[in-house]
Design a protein around this motif. Structure first.
Motif, PDB file in Angstrom:
ATOM      1  N   UNK A  50     -22.155 -32.590 -42.375  1.00 51.32           N
ATOM      2  CA  UNK A  50     -21.766 -33.935 -42.791  1.00 51.32           C
ATOM      3  C   UNK A  50     -22.790 -34.964 -42.337  1.00 51.32           C
ATOM      4  N   UNK A  97     -10.992 -25.165 -49.778  1.00 53.54           N
ATOM      5  CA  UNK A  97      -9.819 -25.631 -49.033  1.00 53.54           C
ATOM      6  C   UNK A  97      -9.362 -24.625 -47.969  1.00 53.54           C
ATOM      7  N   UNK A 121     -14.810 -25.373 -46.825  1.00 56.44           N
ATOM      8  CA  UNK A 121     -13.859 -26.376 -46.349  1.00 56.44           C
ATOM      9  C   UNK A 121     -13.389 -27.286 -47.470  1.00 56.44           C
ATOM     10  N   UNK A 122     -14.347 -27.813 -48.230  1.00 60.70           N
ATOM     11  CA  UNK A 122     -13.994 -28.881 -49.162  1.00 60.70           C
ATOM     12  C   UNK A 122     -13.804 -28.406 -50.592  1.00 60.70           C
ATOM     13  N   UNK A 156     -26.677 -30.890 -51.550  1.00 54.69           N
ATOM     14  CA  UNK A 156     -26.131 -29.659 -50.948  1.00 54.69           C
ATOM     15  C   UNK A 156     -27.207 -28.597 -50.791  1.00 54.69           C
ATOM     16  N   UNK A 174     -25.715 -34.766 -44.661  1.00 55.13           N
ATOM     17  CA  UNK A 174     -25.427 -35.412 -45.942  1.00 55.13           C
ATOM     18  C   UNK A 174     -25.554 -36.926 -45.787  1.00 55.13           C
ATOM     19  N   UNK A 198     -19.300 -26.092 -45.481  1.00 56.68           N
ATOM     20  CA  UNK A 198     -18.822 -27.249 -46.231  1.00 56.68           C
ATOM     21  C   UNK A 198     -18.164 -26.821 -47.544  1.00 56.68           C
TER      22      UNK A 198
END
Lengths: 140, 212
Positions: free
Chosen positions: B200, B175, B171-172, B157, B203, B168
């Motif tokens: 993404x 949420x 989002x993850x 990251x 990554x 990111x």
């Protein structure tokens, strides 16, 4: 795909804030709130003083202007010579409007309004909110 | 009429309180904000306790160290308190709070001149390394297994550009929806989705790279 990346990010190490951070944040906000309240209090006290002096001065000026302009004498004509006043009421009304010290009255009223407003604000700044930073979160 | 309405409102408020206490429901953000605006300081206390862990975690992931994360968290809540009057109750409070946190973190990083970009990335966020891939594909299980270690994942990251890492994380980890993220970062929805896609892809590329 969303679940895969959710699962991936769920592996990140849990990060917890230091134990005292919450109380530190709340104390900081409380300090700023008290500082703001003190500032508002000082401003309202100063505004009250200034507007009180202004109201007194403006009221005195209004009285002086009333006497100087002769408005008082013209107004007393209603009682001393009512018939003549009625006969020429339009001219009489115009005379009263022209001689009345409107500017002084406006200033006096504005000063009184400012005084009343600042006097109302003073107790509001003193009693607005009390902090209990160490209290638990409330539940209804 | 006014007396009737005020009595009715009081009865509704009492009924709401009874309902919440019986169902053990937590007050919503909107309710806490309304309570604070009415003079209940404990409501702001509750909001801080509710969101401080999330804000701190987000700040830590952006800044990378404990002291900066504490500074960002404190600055965030101070600003939130200061501008609470401007907050619109129809908007998501969480998204609003995170937009403040994101700006505080970026301001701090900018002051430290720590906002670095990938050597492959231009100022517009275009990355020659990832642009050749059309779309983010699902991660094969073997690549997912490489990120088993939390430290390894954090290292991955940290290699991402700040813009992609921010999207990111929101989002993850937090949420948030793309629309909410768009408001947090102050960028158009397509830009946010582009950062998401590129993050993404990055990554995936890092995980695919042979281990040294």
């Amino acid at each position: 795909m969303q679940d895969q990346y959710d699962s991936l990010f769920s592996r990140l190490r849990e990060i917890h804030p230091p134990a005292q951070l919450a109380s530190g944040v709340l104390m900081r906000i409380q300090t700023l709130q008290q500082r703001s309240r003190r500032r508002r209090f000082m401003v309202s006290v100063v505004a009250a003083w200034v507007s009180a002096l202004g109201a007194i001065s403006a009221s005195g000026l209004l009285v002086v202007e009333l006497l100087r302009s002769g408005f008082g004498q013209y107004a007393s004509l209603v009682f001393s010579d009512g018939a003549a006043v009625l006969a020429a009421w339009q001219d009489y009304a115009t005379l009263l409007v022209e001689t009345f010290p409107w500017a002084s009255l406006t200033v006096a009223l504005a000063s009184v309004f400012a005084l009343i407003t600042s006097l109302r604000l003073i107790p509001h700044t003193l009693t607005n909110g009390r902090w209990t930073p160490m209290a638990n979160a409330p539940t209804l | 009429m006014k007396l009737y309405l005020s009595l009715r409102a009081s009865r509704v408020d009492i009924c709401t309180r009874v309902a919440y206490s019986s169902l053990h429901m937590e007050p919503t953000d909107a309710q806490l904000i309304a309570a604070y605006r009415s003079g209940d300081d404990a409501a702001l206390n509750a909001l801080v306790h509710r969101y401080l862990p999330l804000v701190y975690r987000f700040a830590y992931r952006l800044t990378g160290n404990v002291q900066d994360a504490e500074d960002v968290a404190q600055a965030t809540f101070v600003k939130a308190w200061r501008y609470l009057k401007r907050y619109r109750s129809d908007a998501s409070f969480k998204a609003w709070l995170f937009s403040i946190a994101r700006n505080c973190a970026f301001d701090l990083l900018r002051k430290r001149r720590d906002i670095t970009f990938s050597s492959f990335e231009s100022a517009d966020g275009d990355n020659a390394l990832v642009d050749s891939v059309v779309d983010a594909e699902p991660l094969p299980d073997e690549l997912v297994a490489r990120a088993q270690d939390a430290d390894a994942l954090e290292a991955i990251l940290n290699q991402l550009p700040l813009s992609q890492r921010t999207v990111l994380l929101l989002r993850y980890q937090e949420q948030l929806t793309f629309e909410e993220i768009s408001k947090v970062v102050g960028q158009p929805l397509n830009t946010v989705k582009s950062h998401h896609r590129r993050g993404l892809i990055a990554i995936r590329k890092i995980l695919s790279a042979p281990k040294s």
